[in-house]
Design a protein around this motif. Structure first.
Motif, PDB file in Angstrom:
ATOM      1  N   SER A   1       9.589   6.167  -4.506  1.00 43.75           N
ATOM      2  CA  SER A   1       8.620   5.602  -3.580  1.00 43.75           C
ATOM      3  C   SER A   1       9.259   4.519  -2.714  1.00 43.75           C
TER       4      SER A   1
ATOM      5  N   ILE B   1       2.101   6.730  -6.895  1.00 42.71           N
ATOM      6  CA  ILE B   1       1.015   7.527  -7.481  1.00 42.71           C
ATOM      7  C   ILE B   1       1.154   8.997  -7.103  1.00 42.71           C
ATOM      8  N   VAL B   2       1.376   9.256  -5.808  1.00 44.31           N
ATOM      9  CA  VAL B   2       1.456  10.641  -5.326  1.00 44.31           C
ATOM     10  C   VAL B   2       2.645  11.370  -5.944  1.00 44.31           C
TER      11      VAL B   2
ATOM     12  N   ALA C   1       0.830  -1.207   0.000  1.00 46.11           N
ATOM     13  CA  ALA C   1       0.000   0.000   0.000  1.00 46.11           C
ATOM     14  C   ALA C   1       0.870   1.264   0.000  1.00 46.11           C
ATOM     15  N   LEU C   2       1.919   1.282   0.810  1.00 46.26           N
ATOM     16  CA  LEU C   2       2.795   2.454   0.872  1.00 46.26           C
ATOM     17  C   LEU C   2       3.568   2.645  -0.430  1.00 46.26           C
TER      18      LEU C   2
ATOM     19  N   ALA D   1       2.638   1.623  -3.470  1.00 40.44           N
ATOM     20  CA  ALA D   1       1.693   2.059  -4.507  1.00 40.44           C
ATOM     21  C   ALA D   1       1.288   3.513  -4.299  1.00 40.44           C
ATOM     22  N   LEU D   2       0.974   3.868  -3.052  1.00 38.60           N
ATOM     23  CA  LEU D   2       0.579   5.245  -2.758  1.00 38.60           C
ATOM     24  C   LEU D   2       1.719   6.206  -3.047  1.00 38.60           C
ATOM     25  N   GLY D   3       2.939   5.825  -2.658  1.00 37.75           N
ATOM     26  CA  GLY D   3       4.091   6.676  -2.907  1.00 37.75           C
ATOM     27  C   GLY D   3       4.314   6.913  -4.390  1.00 37.75           C
TER      28      GLY D   3
END
Length: 476
Positions: A298, A269-270, A262-263, A265-267
Motif C-alpha cells: 500500500s 484494506i483492498v 486515507a490512501l 488505509a484504503l490500499g
C-alpha cells in the motif's frame, strides 16, 4: 533605454540591447538533462560494471534517467551488473534527483541574480507553499539538514539487520544505499532481482523502509509546517492544546495528511482482502507476514518501487488498483511523483461540493481558489494524455499484454519503479520511450506548475480585471 519592470527574469541593459536569461524551468530541464547525460557516461565506463566491460549506451542512459528521476525501473540487475563505483554513481544520481529537486527549484530563483523581484518571490512563495516571500534560502538549508538527518536515522536502524547479515562494511553500505533510495522514493536496491521479498516478514525492515517512503513523500513544505507548529506548542505548552495547535496547520498540510492516511488505509484494506488467498502473493504467508506485505504494497506505490511480494502474480483487480495508487503518487514539493495527492484531493473535493450543490469548493472552513482547481485539472488531463500516448507507442513496439504495458507506463510516469517484469525485455525503442516518460513524469508537473503560475501572474499584470461575456454550453 531604462530597465523596465518586466516579469520574470527579463532585463534590459543600459546600452539598449534586450537580454533575456533562460526561464528557471528551462534551466531546470537542462540541468537534469546534463545530470542524466553525465550519469550515463559514467555508467558506460568499464569501471562501472562488475565484469569490467562497457555497458550499452541505452542501458546506461535508462539507468541514469531512472536514478535521477528517482523511478527505480531497471533494465539490468542493479546488484549484479554494476560495480561498487557504478552503484555509487547511481546513489549520487538518486540523492541529487530526490533531494535537489524542489531545493533546486528554489535555489535557481536565488542564484540567477543578485536582485530577486517581488514577482519572482511571489512565484516562489506559491511553488513552495510559503505564507510569506521570505526564507527561501533558509528553507533549502532546512530541507538539506532534515533529509540527511532522516536518511541517517533510517540507515542506523537498517544496519541492525544488514550488518549481522552482510558484515560491518557491506552492512553499512547496504544500510546507507537503501535508506537514501527509500527516502528519495527511488526504489533501487542492491540485494538482488527480488527487491525486498526476502524480508517480507522482517518487521524492522518493513517499518523503516515504509517510514522513509512516507516521510519523503509528504513534501518538504509539510515538514516545515509541522516543525513550526510543534515548536510553537512546545515553547508555549499552556497557551493552547494539541488540538488547537493542529488547527494552526496550513490547509495544504491538513489535506496532505488526510489524503495520505486515507490512501494508505484504503490500499492496505483492498490489497489485504484481494490477495489474502492468492497463492502467488499473500496466500502462503503467515498472518503477520500478510499484514506486513499488504501494508508495504500500500505504501510502495506512493512512488517508491520496492516490493515484498510478486507483483506479476497479483490479481488483475489488484494490479488495476495499484495503477490508481501509482498515478496519484505522493505529495507536492517532495521526493515522490505522480499527479500528487493534493491535486487529486482538490478535484475530488470539487466534485463532492458540486454534487452537494455548492458553487464553492470548501474544506476545513477554507475556500480553495478556482485557479487552483483549473490548474489541478490541467495537470491531470496532461498526465492522462502522456500515459495514453505512451501506452499506444509501447503497444506498437512491444509484445506484452495491455495490463503489463499500462502498469509499466504509469509506473514510469509516476516515477514509481515497480514492474510486472517486462522492463529488462523492452526493445530499444521501448526503452527510449520509457526514458522520455520518466523524464516527463518527474519534470512535467513541476515545470507545468511554475509555467502556469508565471502565465497567471503575467495575465493579472497585463489584463487586469478584464471580464468576458459568459455563455452556457451543455455538459454531461
Amino acid at each position: 533605454m531604462k530597465q523596465s519592470d518586466t516579469p520574470g527574469f527579463i532585463k534590459v541593459n543600459r546600452g539598449g540591447i534586450l537580454t533575456q536569461n533562460m526561464h528557471p524551468t528551462q534551466i531546470l530541464v537542462i540541468g537534469f538533462l546534463a545530470l542524466i547525460l553525465l550519469g550515463s557516461v559514467l555508467l558506460m565506463l568499464p569501471i562501472s560494471s562488475s565484469t569490467g566491460q562497457y555497458t550499452a549506451f541505452e542501458d546506461a542512459l535508462f539507468t541514469a534517467t531512472s536514478a535521477v528521476c528517482v523511478t527505480g525501473l531497471v533494465v539490468v540487475d542493479t546488484a549484479t551488473h554494476w560495480s561498487l563505483f557504478g552503484k555509487f554513481v547511481i546513489l549520487c544520481c538518486i540523492q541529487i534527483g530526490g533531494l535537489g529537486f524542489m531545493s533546486l527549484v528554489s535555489m535557481i530563483f536565488v542564484i540567477l541574480g543578485k536582485r530577486i523581484t517581488l514577482k519572482n518571490r511571489l512565484i516562489m512563495q506559491e511553488a513552495l507553499n510559503f505564507n510569506t516571500t521570505a526564507g527561501v534560502v533558509r528553507f533549502t538549508k532546512m530541507v538539506v539538514k532534515g533529509t540527511l538527518m532522516v536518511e541517517g536515522i533510517g540507515a542506523l536502524f537498517l544496519s541492525f539487520v544488514f550488518i549481522p547479515e552482510y558484515g560491518f562494511v557491506k552492512g553499512i553500505w547496504y544500510s546507507i544505499f537503501h535508506a537514501i533510495s527509500a527516502f528519495c522514493n527511488a526504489g533501487f536496491d542492491i540485494i538482488g532481482n527480488s527487491s525486498l521479498v526476502p524480508y517480507v516478514g522482517n518487521g524492522l525492515i518493513n517499518m523503516v523502509i515504509m517510514s522513509l517512503i512516507i516521510i519523503g513523500g509528504l513534501g518538504f513544505s509539510v515538514w516545515v509546517d509541522l516543525y513550526r507548529v510543534i515548536k510553537h506548542k512546545l515553547e508555549a505548552p499552556k497557551h493552547y492544546t494539541w488540538k488547537q495547535a493542529i488547527s494552526k496547520l496550513m490547509l495544504h498540510t491538513k489535506l496532505v495528511g488526510v489524503i495520505t492516511f486515507a490512501l494508505l488505509a484504503l490500499g492496505f484494506i483492498v490489497l489485504f482482502i484481494l490477495e489474502y488467498k492468492n497463492p502467488g502473493t499473500l496466500g502462503g504467508l503467515s498472518l503477520k507476514e500478510k499484514i506486513y506485505a499488504a501494508m508495504f504494497q500500500s505504501v510502495s506505490p506512493r512512488t517508491a518501487g520496492f516490493y515484498t511480494i510478486s507483483l506479476a502474480d497479483m490479481t488483475d483487480t489488484s494490479k488495476l488498483f495499484t495503477i490508481m495508487l501509482m498515478f496519484i503518487g505522493g505529495s507536492p514539493a517532495g521526493t515522490a511523483g505522480g499527479i500528487k495527492t493534493v491535486t487529486f484531493g482538490v478535484l475530488a473535493l470539487c466534485a463532492f461540493c458540486t454534487i452537494k450543490g455548492n458553487d464553492q469548493t470548501v474544506v476545513f472552513k477554507r475556500k480553495i481558489p478556482f485557479h487552483l482547481i483549473t490548474r489541478a485539472l490541467t495537470i491531470v488531463m496532461i498526465a492522462i494524455a502522456v500515459v495514453i500516448v505512451a501506452v499506444g507507442g509501447l503497444s506498437l513496439t512491444e509484445d506484452f499484454t495491455f495490463m503489463e504495458i499500462l502498469f509499466e507506463t504509469v509506473s514510469a510516469f509516476a516515477t514509481v519503479g515497480t514492474t510486472l517484469g517486462i522492463t529488462p525485455f523492452l526493445s530499444i525503442a521501448g526503452k527510449f520511450l520509457i526514458i522520455v516518460v520518466m523524464f516527463i513524469g518527474r519534470l512535467g508537473p513541476i515545470t507545468m506548475a511554475v509555467a502556469l503560475m508565471v502565465r497567471q501572474r503575467n495575465k493579472e499584470i497585463t489584463n487586469g480585471n478584464i471580464q468576458y461575456p459568459e455563455e452556457k454550453v451543455m455538459v454531461g
